[in-house]
Design a protein around this motif. Structure first.
Motif, PDB file in Angstrom:
ATOM      1  N   UNK A   1      14.141 -27.760  -4.400  1.00 19.46           N
ATOM      2  CA  UNK A   1      14.451 -28.671  -3.297  1.00 19.46           C
ATOM      3  C   UNK A   1      15.220 -27.994  -2.163  1.00 19.46           C
ATOM      4  N   UNK A   2      14.866 -26.753  -1.906  1.00 17.45           N
ATOM      5  CA  UNK A   2      15.417 -25.981  -0.789  1.00 17.45           C
ATOM      6  C   UNK A   2      14.271 -25.195  -0.165  1.00 17.45           C
ATOM      7  N   UNK A   3      14.281 -25.067   1.143  1.00 21.10           N
ATOM      8  CA  UNK A   3      13.306 -24.209   1.818  1.00 21.10           C
ATOM      9  C   UNK A   3      14.001 -22.916   2.214  1.00 21.10           C
ATOM     10  N   UNK A   4      13.411 -21.780   1.848  1.00 17.03           N
ATOM     11  CA  UNK A   4      13.947 -20.482   2.279  1.00 17.03           C
ATOM     12  C   UNK A   4      12.852 -19.430   2.221  1.00 17.03           C
ATOM     13  N   UNK A   5      13.151 -18.270   2.777  1.00 21.02           N
ATOM     14  CA  UNK A   5      12.178 -17.202   2.861  1.00 21.02           C
ATOM     15  C   UNK A   5      11.955 -16.501   1.541  1.00 21.02           C
ATOM     16  N   UNK A   6      10.692 -16.464   1.106  1.00 19.50           N
ATOM     17  CA  UNK A   6      10.289 -15.776  -0.122  1.00 19.50           C
ATOM     18  C   UNK A   6       8.922 -15.134   0.120  1.00 19.50           C
ATOM     19  N   UNK A   7       8.496 -14.214  -0.735  1.00 14.44           N
ATOM     20  CA  UNK A   7       7.176 -13.605  -0.554  1.00 14.44           C
ATOM     21  C   UNK A   7       6.058 -14.609  -0.835  1.00 14.44           C
TER      22      UNK A   7
ATOM     23  N   UNK B   1      12.136 -18.678  -7.915  1.00 11.64           N
ATOM     24  CA  UNK B   1      13.420 -17.998  -7.691  1.00 11.64           C
ATOM     25  C   UNK B   1      14.595 -18.876  -8.144  1.00 11.64           C
ATOM     26  N   UNK B   2      14.357 -19.640  -9.220  1.00 13.56           N
ATOM     27  CA  UNK B   2      15.377 -20.514  -9.812  1.00 13.56           C
ATOM     28  C   UNK B   2      15.975 -21.477  -8.782  1.00 13.56           C
ATOM     29  N   UNK B   3      15.134 -21.904  -7.841  1.00 12.15           N
ATOM     30  CA  UNK B   3      15.592 -22.753  -6.745  1.00 12.15           C
ATOM     31  C   UNK B   3      14.709 -23.984  -6.635  1.00 12.15           C
TER      32      UNK B   3
ATOM     33  N   UNK C   1      11.720  -5.691   3.192  1.00 17.90           N
ATOM     34  CA  UNK C   1      11.544  -7.143   3.131  1.00 17.90           C
ATOM     35  C   UNK C   1      12.905  -7.821   3.104  1.00 17.90           C
ATOM     36  N   UNK C   2      12.990  -8.952   3.790  1.00 14.92           N
ATOM     37  CA  UNK C   2      14.216  -9.745   3.842  1.00 14.92           C
ATOM     38  C   UNK C   2      13.882 -11.147   3.349  1.00 14.92           C
ATOM     39  N   UNK C   3      14.696 -11.687   2.461  1.00 19.98           N
ATOM     40  CA  UNK C   3      14.478 -13.004   1.881  1.00 19.98           C
ATOM     41  C   UNK C   3      15.660 -13.924   2.188  1.00 19.98           C
ATOM     42  N   UNK C   4      15.501 -15.192   1.816  1.00 17.31           N
ATOM     43  CA  UNK C   4      16.604 -16.136   1.946  1.00 17.31           C
ATOM     44  C   UNK C   4      16.668 -16.810   3.295  1.00 17.31           C
ATOM     45  N   UNK C   5      17.870 -17.213   3.661  1.00 20.44           N
ATOM     46  CA  UNK C   5      18.127 -17.939   4.892  1.00 20.44           C
ATOM     47  C   UNK C   5      17.853 -17.077   6.118  1.00 20.44           C
ATOM     48  N   UNK C   6      17.329 -17.698   7.154  1.00 22.07           N
ATOM     49  CA  UNK C   6      17.189 -17.015   8.438  1.00 22.07           C
ATOM     50  C   UNK C   6      18.482 -17.195   9.230  1.00 22.07           C
ATOM     51  N   UNK C   7      19.554 -16.620   8.693  1.00 20.14           N
ATOM     52  CA  UNK C   7      20.856 -16.709   9.354  1.00 20.14           C
ATOM     53  C   UNK C   7      21.821 -15.766   8.634  1.00 20.14           C
ATOM     54  N   UNK C   8      23.073 -16.117   8.570  1.00 19.65           N
ATOM     55  CA  UNK C   8      24.114 -15.177   8.147  1.00 19.65           C
ATOM     56  C   UNK C   8      24.038 -14.769   6.680  1.00 19.65           C
ATOM     57  N   UNK C   9      23.266 -15.492   5.860  1.00 16.60           N
ATOM     58  CA  UNK C   9      23.209 -15.135   4.441  1.00 16.60           C
ATOM     59  C   UNK C   9      21.883 -14.485   4.045  1.00 16.60           C
ATOM     60  N   UNK C  10      21.041 -14.118   5.019  1.00 11.39           N
ATOM     61  CA  UNK C  10      19.763 -13.472   4.689  1.00 11.39           C
ATOM     62  C   UNK C  10      19.992 -12.236   3.820  1.00 11.39           C
ATOM     63  N   UNK C  11      19.001 -11.915   2.991  1.00 10.22           N
ATOM     64  CA  UNK C  11      19.176 -10.876   1.985  1.00 10.22           C
ATOM     65  C   UNK C  11      18.154  -9.748   2.171  1.00 10.22           C
TER      66      UNK C  11
ATOM     67  N   UNK D   1      22.920 -12.644  -4.337  1.00  5.91           N
ATOM     68  CA  UNK D   1      22.950 -12.925  -2.902  1.00  5.91           C
ATOM     69  C   UNK D   1      21.904 -13.972  -2.517  1.00  5.91           C
ATOM     70  N   UNK D   2      20.744 -13.926  -3.162  1.00 10.20           N
ATOM     71  CA  UNK D   2      19.699 -14.904  -2.860  1.00 10.20           C
ATOM     72  C   UNK D   2      20.103 -16.296  -3.359  1.00 10.20           C
ATOM     73  N   UNK D   3      20.743 -16.350  -4.502  1.00 15.78           N
ATOM     74  CA  UNK D   3      21.244 -17.628  -5.006  1.00 15.78           C
ATOM     75  C   UNK D   3      22.292 -18.219  -4.068  1.00 15.78           C
ATOM     76  N   UNK D   4      23.168 -17.351  -3.555  1.00 16.96           N
ATOM     77  CA  UNK D   4      24.176 -17.811  -2.599  1.00 16.96           C
ATOM     78  C   UNK D   4      23.515 -18.322  -1.325  1.00 16.96           C
ATOM     79  N   UNK D   5      22.492 -17.604  -0.869  1.00 17.19           N
ATOM     80  CA  UNK D   5      21.780 -18.013   0.338  1.00 17.19           C
ATOM     81  C   UNK D   5      21.160 -19.392   0.162  1.00 17.19           C
ATOM     82  N   UNK D   6      20.544 -19.634  -0.997  1.00 18.74           N
ATOM     83  CA  UNK D   6      19.938 -20.942  -1.245  1.00 18.74           C
ATOM     84  C   UNK D   6      20.991 -22.038  -1.278  1.00 18.74           C
TER      85      UNK D   6
END
Length: 302
Positions: A256-262, A252-254, A166-176, A285-290
């Motif tokens: 007002x941001x949209x990102x990939x999560x389960x 995920x302690x986030x 499974x990959x979470x976070x941004x759909x770009x360079x910071x995906x986790x 890494x997920x916090x950085x991605x957000x």
């Protein structure tokens, strides 16, 4: 009815899976009407003789009225180095499309495919005021498929031997990529990789699209199948557990941001956002991605 906005490679591939499987009626919409008509003439020949459904093509947004689901695959241009290259143009586009969807089918479920995926999912939901559970960004499931494929190649096993990639976070360079959850033939992946191999695989997942583009241009089949899986779950009232992009409100302690999560998806859209245990490195890494996504959003808002 399923409406697909954008009759390019991705939109037409999703339409093919819908009509060939007899999932529902499809309306294909493109700003270049002739492109939509051409694709629909071809796709009509993929409809099984036993199917009661049809495909139509237009540049008229009013034809999406009554859609159960709208899929947005449209783009203002091609990106080469980063999915955020055309950020401002893409945000303007998604706001315009959002206004039309809100006008003609305000109760629909929306799948966002266009990039930059996380930012566009955010702005679509905020601009339309749709429930965050009815605006689903489709990308993390694709990234997870790529992660699973790379693991299978690394260990010369079938993809069915790889569990919980499974990959979470941004759909770009910071995906986790979440290495801590993966097993290969029952063995924890982290026990099979050195730190160097893990870092290399992380980079390979993040840059998979660049390698694909080098050989064939823009991707289409992987994202089409991942989008179709969600469409099928919604239309057939099934429950699908999959990572997807959604606006977060504390998960995920986030905020007002949209990102990939389960998430879990059913006939109503997202029925649940669920949290999985991550190790400290993955959490950081997920916090950085957000934060990276948040900065992109802020750059547009300012």
């Amino acid at each position: 009815m399923i409406s697909i906005i954008g009759a390019g490679r991705v939109g037409s591939s999703i339409a093919f899976l819908c009509v060939s499987s007899g999932l529902d009626d499809v309306v294909l919409i493109d700003r270049t009407k002739d492109d939509a008509i051409g694709e629909s003439l071809d796709l009509a020949n993929a409809i099984p003789s036993t199917s009661k459904f049809s495909i139509d093509a237009t540049d008229d947004f009013s034809k999406i009225s009554g859609s159960d689901i709208v899929v947005v695959t449209a783009s203002t241009g091609v990106y080469m180095q980063s999915r955020t290259e055309n950020l401002s143009q893409q945000v303007s586009m998604i706001k315009d499309i959002g206004a039309k969807i809100k006008q003609y089918c305000p109760s629909t479920i929306v799948l966002i495919i266009s990039n930059p995926l996380d930012v566009l999912t955010y702005f679509f939901q905020k601009e339309t005021g749709f429930s965050r559970f009815k605006v689903i960004g489709v990308a993390s499931s694709l990234d997870s498929s790529r992660f699973r494929f790379l693991i299978s190649k690394k260990f010369s096993v079938s993809q069915s031997d790889v569990s919980d990639a499974i990959v979470l976070g941004e759909h770009d360079i910071s995906m986790v990529p979440i290495f801590s959850k993966v097993s290969v033939k029952g063995k924890p992946l982290l026990t099979l990789l050195s730190d160097e191999e893990k870092n290399s695989m992380t980079q390979d997942v993040r840059e998979y699209w660049k390698k694909l583009r080098k050989y064939k241009g823009r991707s289409q089949y992987g994202i089409a199948k991942n989008a179709f899986d969600i469409l099928e779950a919604i239309k057939n009232s099934n429950t699908l557990s999959v990572p997807a992009c959604v606006v977060l409100e504390g998960e995920y302690q986030t905020n007002d941001v949209a990102m990939g999560v389960p998430v879990k998806i059913n006939q109503n859209g997202i029925s649940e956002i669920y949290e999985i245990a991550l190790n400290s490195e993955e959490s950081s890494m997920l916090n950085l991605s957000s934060e990276i996504i948040k900065n992109l959003i802020t750059s547009i808002e300012n």
